[in-house]
Design a protein around this motif. Structure first.
Motif, PDB file in Angstrom:
ATOM      1  N   ASP A  36       0.868  -1.171   0.000  1.00 49.73           N
ATOM      2  CA  ASP A  36       0.000   0.000   0.000  1.00 49.73           C
ATOM      3  C   ASP A  36       0.912   1.230   0.000  1.00 49.73           C
ATOM      4  O   ASP A  36       1.696   1.420   0.930  1.00 49.73           O
ATOM      5  N   LEU A  37       0.814   2.049  -1.034  1.00 45.88           N
ATOM      6  CA  LEU A  37       1.714   3.197  -1.165  1.00 45.88           C
ATOM      7  C   LEU A  37       1.489   4.256  -0.103  1.00 45.88           C
ATOM      8  O   LEU A  37       2.410   4.980   0.256  1.00 45.88           O
ATOM      9  N   GLU A  38       0.270   4.375   0.397  1.00 45.05           N
ATOM     10  CA  GLU A  38      -0.002   5.395   1.418  1.00 45.05           C
ATOM     11  C   GLU A  38       0.550   5.000   2.781  1.00 45.05           C
ATOM     12  O   GLU A  38       1.162   5.807   3.462  1.00 45.05           O
ATOM     13  N   SER A  39       0.340   3.758   3.183  1.00 44.30           N
ATOM     14  CA  SER A  39       0.755   3.333   4.525  1.00 44.30           C
ATOM     15  C   SER A  39       2.140   2.688   4.554  1.00 44.30           C
ATOM     16  O   SER A  39       2.768   2.621   5.599  1.00 44.30           O
ATOM     17  N   GLY A  40       2.586   2.180   3.401  1.00 42.86           N
ATOM     18  CA  GLY A  40       3.856   1.466   3.368  1.00 42.86           C
ATOM     19  C   GLY A  40       3.733   0.017   3.802  1.00 42.86           C
ATOM     20  O   GLY A  40       4.720  -0.710   3.823  1.00 42.86           O
ATOM     21  N   GLN A  41       2.525  -0.417   4.142  1.00 41.11           N
ATOM     22  CA  GLN A  41       2.292  -1.800   4.569  1.00 41.11           C
ATOM     23  C   GLN A  41       2.410  -2.751   3.381  1.00 41.11           C
ATOM     24  O   GLN A  41       1.857  -2.485   2.308  1.00 41.11           O
TER      25      GLN A  41
ATOM     26  N   SER B 205       1.371  -5.880   1.245  1.00 38.90           N
ATOM     27  CA  SER B 205       0.036  -6.440   1.034  1.00 38.90           C
ATOM     28  C   SER B 205       0.075  -7.919   0.696  1.00 38.90           C
ATOM     29  O   SER B 205      -0.410  -8.748   1.460  1.00 38.90           O
TER      30      SER B 205
END
Length: 79
Positions: A31-36, A38
């Protein structure tokens, strides 16, 4: 789990905790926003048929990263 560079994982064999060979690790999505992280994107072996994982448009398996149990000679996935 120790830190491992993603570039060292590409092309690593993936198997289930049941001993079944699933294929080779193709990529990892995040996920580009959270850096998590996937999913692991796995290029499946030809004999892999009935698996509980989703597939992408190219037929690759999408395995949630929370299913990873170990990373050594193989990436071990909880099945």
């Amino acid at each position: 789990m120790a830190d491992i560079l993603a570039e060292n994982l590409s092309g690593k064999a993936v198997m289930g905790t049941d001993g079944a060979e699933l294929g080779m690790l193709y990529n990892i999505t995040m996920d580009l926003e959270s850096g998590q992280l996937s999913n692991l994107v796995i290029d499946p072996d030809e004999q892999v048929r009935d698996v509980e994982f989703d597939r992408d448009e190219q037929g690759r398996l999408l395995v949630p990263v929370n299913r990873v149990q170990a990373v050594k000679d193989h990436v071990i996935i909880d099945r």
